[in-house]
Motif scaffolding. Sequence first.
Motif, PDB file in Angstrom:
ATOM      1  N   PRO A  78       5.411  -0.647 -12.357  1.00  0.00           N
ATOM      2  CA  PRO A  78       4.273  -0.917 -13.243  1.00  0.00           C
ATOM      3  C   PRO A  78       4.541  -2.135 -14.121  1.00  0.00           C
ATOM      4  CG  PRO A  78       4.749   1.427 -13.217  1.00  0.00           C
ATOM      5  CD  PRO A  78       5.876   0.765 -12.482  1.00  0.00           C
ATOM      6  N   GLY A  79       3.612  -3.072 -14.146  1.00  0.00           N
ATOM      7  CA  GLY A  79       3.770  -4.290 -14.928  1.00  0.00           C
ATOM      8  C   GLY A  79       4.586  -5.347 -14.238  1.00  0.00           C
ATOM      9  N   GLY A  80       4.990  -5.126 -12.967  1.00  0.00           N
ATOM     10  CA  GLY A  80       5.771  -6.106 -12.240  1.00  0.00           C
ATOM     11  C   GLY A  80       4.929  -7.308 -11.824  1.00  0.00           C
ATOM     12  N   GLU A  81       5.617  -8.278 -11.223  1.00  0.00           N
ATOM     13  CA  GLU A  81       4.953  -9.520 -10.806  1.00  0.00           C
ATOM     14  C   GLU A  81       4.821  -9.543  -9.289  1.00  0.00           C
ATOM     15  OE1 GLU A  81       6.354 -12.763 -14.117  1.00  0.00           O
ATOM     16  OE2 GLU A  81       7.854 -12.083 -12.667  1.00  0.00           O
ATOM     17  N   VAL A  82       3.644  -9.916  -8.809  1.00  0.00           N
ATOM     18  CA  VAL A  82       3.404 -10.142  -7.381  1.00  0.00           C
ATOM     19  C   VAL A  82       2.826 -11.549  -7.243  1.00  0.00           C
ATOM     20  CG1 VAL A  82       3.017  -7.699  -6.901  1.00  0.00           C
ATOM     21  CG2 VAL A  82       1.072  -9.157  -7.467  1.00  0.00           C
ATOM     22  N   THR A 127      -6.608   5.100  -7.585  1.00  0.00           N
ATOM     23  CA  THR A 127      -6.650   4.627  -6.187  1.00  0.00           C
ATOM     24  C   THR A 127      -7.195   3.208  -6.085  1.00  0.00           C
ATOM     25  OG1 THR A 127      -8.850   5.603  -5.895  1.00  0.00           O
ATOM     26  CG2 THR A 127      -6.927   6.953  -5.281  1.00  0.00           C
ATOM     27  N   SER A 128      -7.514   2.615  -7.222  1.00  0.00           N
ATOM     28  CA  SER A 128      -8.060   1.251  -7.236  1.00  0.00           C
ATOM     29  C   SER A 128      -7.404   0.480  -8.366  1.00  0.00           C
ATOM     30  CB  SER A 128      -9.592   1.275  -7.428  1.00  0.00           C
ATOM     31  OG  SER A 128     -10.220   1.985  -6.386  1.00  0.00           O
ATOM     32  N   ILE A 129      -7.651  -0.819  -8.368  1.00  0.00           N
ATOM     33  CA  ILE A 129      -7.166  -1.683  -9.438  1.00  0.00           C
ATOM     34  C   ILE A 129      -8.375  -2.449  -9.993  1.00  0.00           C
ATOM     35  CG2 ILE A 129      -4.792  -1.912  -8.633  1.00  0.00           C
ATOM     36  CD1 ILE A 129      -5.562  -4.505  -7.273  1.00  0.00           C
ATOM     37  N   ARG A 163      -8.171 -14.674  -9.544  1.00  0.00           N
ATOM     38  CA  ARG A 163      -8.021 -13.436 -10.309  1.00  0.00           C
ATOM     39  C   ARG A 163      -6.558 -13.247 -10.695  1.00  0.00           C
ATOM     40  NH1 ARG A 163     -12.840 -13.895  -9.717  1.00  0.00           N
ATOM     41  NH2 ARG A 163     -14.372 -12.297  -9.115  1.00  0.00           N
ATOM     42  N   THR A 164      -5.901 -14.359 -11.082  1.00  0.00           N
ATOM     43  CA  THR A 164      -4.497 -14.254 -11.479  1.00  0.00           C
ATOM     44  C   THR A 164      -4.405 -13.660 -12.875  1.00  0.00           C
ATOM     45  OG1 THR A 164      -4.543 -16.521 -12.313  1.00  0.00           O
ATOM     46  CG2 THR A 164      -3.828 -16.193 -10.044  1.00  0.00           C
ATOM     47  N   GLY A 165      -3.287 -12.986 -13.103  1.00  0.00           N
ATOM     48  CA  GLY A 165      -3.097 -12.321 -14.380  1.00  0.00           C
ATOM     49  C   GLY A 165      -2.964 -10.819 -14.188  1.00  0.00           C
ATOM     50  N   ALA A 166      -3.214 -10.038 -15.237  1.00  0.00           N
ATOM     51  CA  ALA A 166      -3.010  -8.592 -15.224  1.00  0.00           C
ATOM     52  C   ALA A 166      -4.127  -7.873 -14.477  1.00  0.00           C
ATOM     53  CB  ALA A 166      -2.920  -8.072 -16.657  1.00  0.00           C
ATOM     54  N   TRP A 167      -3.723  -6.936 -13.581  1.00  0.00           N
ATOM     55  CA  TRP A 167      -4.635  -5.994 -12.920  1.00  0.00           C
ATOM     56  C   TRP A 167      -4.272  -4.588 -13.424  1.00  0.00           C
ATOM     57  CZ3 TRP A 167      -8.570  -6.627  -9.179  1.00  0.00           C
ATOM     58  CH2 TRP A 167      -8.810  -7.952  -8.807  1.00  0.00           C
ATOM     59  N   TYR A 168      -5.286  -3.810 -13.736  1.00  0.00           N
ATOM     60  CA  TYR A 168      -5.084  -2.489 -14.340  1.00  0.00           C
ATOM     61  C   TYR A 168      -5.315  -1.375 -13.314  1.00  0.00           C
ATOM     62  CZ  TYR A 168      -5.010  -4.667 -18.959  1.00  0.00           C
ATOM     63  OH  TYR A 168      -4.679  -5.425 -20.054  1.00  0.00           O
ATOM     64  N   GLN A 169      -4.601  -0.281 -13.514  1.00  0.00           N
ATOM     65  CA  GLN A 169      -4.869   0.918 -12.722  1.00  0.00           C
ATOM     66  C   GLN A 169      -6.314   1.375 -13.004  1.00  0.00           C
ATOM     67  OE1 GLN A 169      -1.944   3.411 -14.467  1.00  0.00           O
ATOM     68  NE2 GLN A 169      -0.179   2.418 -13.456  1.00  0.00           N
ATOM     69  N   TRP A 170      -6.991   1.873 -11.974  1.00  0.00           N
ATOM     70  CA  TRP A 170      -8.392   2.265 -12.146  1.00  0.00           C
ATOM     71  C   TRP A 170      -8.658   3.598 -11.447  1.00  0.00           C
ATOM     72  CZ3 TRP A 170     -12.294   0.873 -15.152  1.00  0.00           C
ATOM     73  CH2 TRP A 170     -13.591   1.308 -14.835  1.00  0.00           C
ATOM     74  N   VAL A 207      -1.341  -1.451 -17.206  1.00  0.00           N
ATOM     75  CA  VAL A 207      -1.244  -2.604 -16.304  1.00  0.00           C
ATOM     76  C   VAL A 207      -0.493  -2.188 -15.042  1.00  0.00           C
ATOM     77  CG1 VAL A 207      -0.334  -4.920 -16.003  1.00  0.00           C
ATOM     78  CG2 VAL A 207      -1.330  -4.246 -18.210  1.00  0.00           C
ATOM     79  N   ALA A 208      -1.108  -2.409 -13.893  1.00  0.00           N
ATOM     80  CA  ALA A 208      -0.474  -2.077 -12.617  1.00  0.00           C
ATOM     81  C   ALA A 208       0.539  -3.158 -12.253  1.00  0.00           C
ATOM     82  CB  ALA A 208      -1.530  -1.924 -11.530  1.00  0.00           C
TER      83      ALA A 208
END
Length: 884
Positions: free
Chosen positions: A28-32, A50-52, A87-94, A104-105
């Motif tokens: 969680p919070g890692g970089e891809v 199950t989504s971001i 869409r770079t930057g933080a993606w959240y668990q949804w 933050v996923a």
Amino acid sequence: MSVRLVYILFILILCSLPVLANPVTILPGGEVYLGEEGLDIHRAVPYPYTSIAYYTPGSSPGRDQPLDIVRVNQDRFNVIPDLYYDRTGAWYQWDPVQGMPGQVAFIVRNPRISLKVMDRNTMGDRSFGTVSRGTPLVMQVETNLAGITRRPDYSYNDGPVKILIRTPAGGTLAGVKTPGGGEYSFSSFTPTGELNYAPPIESGGWDTGWSGYESGLYTIEPEFSINRMQENLRSFQGGYSIRGTEVTLGSERAGLYVSSETVVRGDPFAVTITGNPGMAYLVWIEGGSKSGSYGDQPPMILTSQEGIRQDNPEGTYYIGSYRPSGKSQSIRDIVPSTPYGGVYYYAEVIPDRNGKRTVEFRTTDATGDRRYTIHVEGPRGATNPKSDDVNVKVEKGSVTLSTGSNSYAIGEEVILHGRNTGSCDTYLFITGPNLPSAGGRLDAPRIPVTQGNPSSFTVAGGDCETWEYRLFTGNLGLDTGTYTIYAVSSPSDRYHLSSTSWQTIPITLTRPYVSVSKQRMSVAKGDELIITGASGGDPDAGVAIWIFGRNYFMYDTVSTERGGWFSYELSRAFTESMEPGEYQVIVQHPMANGNFDLWPDGSREVVLGTTPWYGAPVFRVSGPGSLQGSAAASALISALKSPYIDDTYTEYSIYIQSPKITIEQDTLTGFVDEPIILSGSTNFAPGTRLLVEISDNAFAPTQKGIGVDYYGFSDTITTYTGPDGEQEFSVEIPAGVLPVGRYMVFIQGVANEGTATGWLQVIEKPVETIVPTPLLTEEPMNVTVNVTLVPEITTLETTSIPDTPQVVTQKSPEIPAGLSYAMKEPVVLLAAGIVVGLLIACLVALVMTRRQDKSGDEGIKEEEEEESGEDEGDNSDSGEEIKI
């Protein structure tokens, strides 16, 4: 089926499945990074998420709506570049059930790698440069991929960056030698932060002096080497940055490269020196007679260039004292000693960090047109210095000179232009009647030019290839005549042109003039009037317009266009205020000085002049004692003819006429079934709009309840110039618009005064009478026809017919006057003509029938003759005899 067979089939199925790489776990919070694939995001996106979801920067997750929601596969997640590049930057668990975000996923980043080549000893940047063999180097790696190394299952054997070095011969190096015989591999480089070095600085760097490395260009390129990033980004155009570099391993040999082997005198050229960075090399030029005099000088090194040192002309001559290998003389003894002590014919050059330095040489009109040799030797102080040389040839340039015309009125501007490949400066002078024999300055023709003295010439500026000079002829003090202008590439007068480039052009100066396009003009009151003409000399002040008439005075100025043309417009409102009559127009030209010597004061009451003092009154045009009309015009002309006034003029008359429209009477009659064209003439200007109205003459008040039909026509037309030069107009009324009758025609100007009226008569077109042509027979014959004319008002009694045939002549009764008049009507005459024509046709047919019957037998012939006799006897009693 036996258990053994089932087991074998199970093994075969497993063997047939593709081998999948172990997934990479993302915390969680890692970089891809864009382009990665096969990521395990169970821990980053745990159940029930199950989504971001992605939020715009500045949004508040949980309160604002997400910008994007993506359903993901937690087992094998792919960071598809086309989907996530914006869409770079933080993606959240949804959680799609609750519609709520979690923490933050992970963070999506654009991958970035940038390489530089650094001198390990000085840490100076040597990217895209040249270094001498043996200089230790390191690769500076700037990247944001260090986040990959913080994943729990990362293996340092699989670094995310690969560095490849392409050798001058085309091979590829995956590693380099380090001092002491070691080797450093670039195939799996693991960054530890934003800024990294490979090989590490403590390892000693890349040993470029190893015998296996040849001199030449080495190209260094990075690659992404994890999770198929390189393959997935290959077709993607943006969203990531990967930049390589290159470096050249130099040799011990000094080199020279010239920008052009042939140089036109007056143009600069450059030579590029290659050698060891930071080492001093000596450069000098040889050629010519070593006198250094004008026309025999070698090209000189431009002063104050970076990385180039030169001796002071006053001494000491440290650089010039260098003695080249194999020479018994120093550099100062080899080059000419003049001018400036010869110090600009040689220099000490320090190659830059890339092992290169460009030296600029200048040529002038003093440079000799011959071949020269440029030498380089160094490094200075080396036991066995290297050397090289290159040849360059200086050629005499050329000069071109042209202008728009060969004839100019005094006061006009002459634009001289051309090309000069002999020098950057073009020297101009002029010759002609009573001017200095060797030539005079172009801007001051009576001042002579001096051979070899540039300041005595008129110098035209340019860009060392093209030049231009604007000459105002009004201030030269020259009379009319033909003169010759010289353009020279050096400060050489008329008698010293053999060793330089030059060209001449003749020009003729004429007196200024002014003229108008039409000497007499007439215009209707309320029409616009345009005064056009031409002036020689192209004055900046333009020309002045004076108009005089009965109790009328007007003054104005108008600028001239290119070529001296001018146009002055008197608007419709202006001519509307002018009474009909003759007006005198005087157009004044300021001549060569460009200033009007006669002009009215600000209140338009007094005409002022320049003599006997500036602003002296000449005559009055308004108020008590003023001159009017033709007297004022004569006074102005007399003043312009004064020998103390250089202005010239032209005069003519204009006529303001009362508006006039005339309808041609021949066009006021027309036929009902044909187009009717009304035409006429006018004194309005061409293109003036006219309103045409045609109304029914029977228009009058009628009784209530009684309907009456009225007819009419209206149109707007424009005037035009006819074949004879007069202004004409015409309007067409379509056929059938107006029935038979009498109509009133009214024509007036739309924006002008002036009207015309007339009566239009529309009638039926008369019927044409066609009289048939009698047929001609082969044999002429006489036919007698007895016709009795019986008037309607006469009654005849019946009488007995005697046995013997006889002709009875009866006196024609007297025809009443009314009947006689009626018989003369066209309809009666037409009916009589038709009756006569039918009688003639019947007689001709009878004759033809009788001729055919003559070919029968004798008995029939006799019988026909008896019948014919009886017929003749009968016809004899019918009335008068008519012979045809």
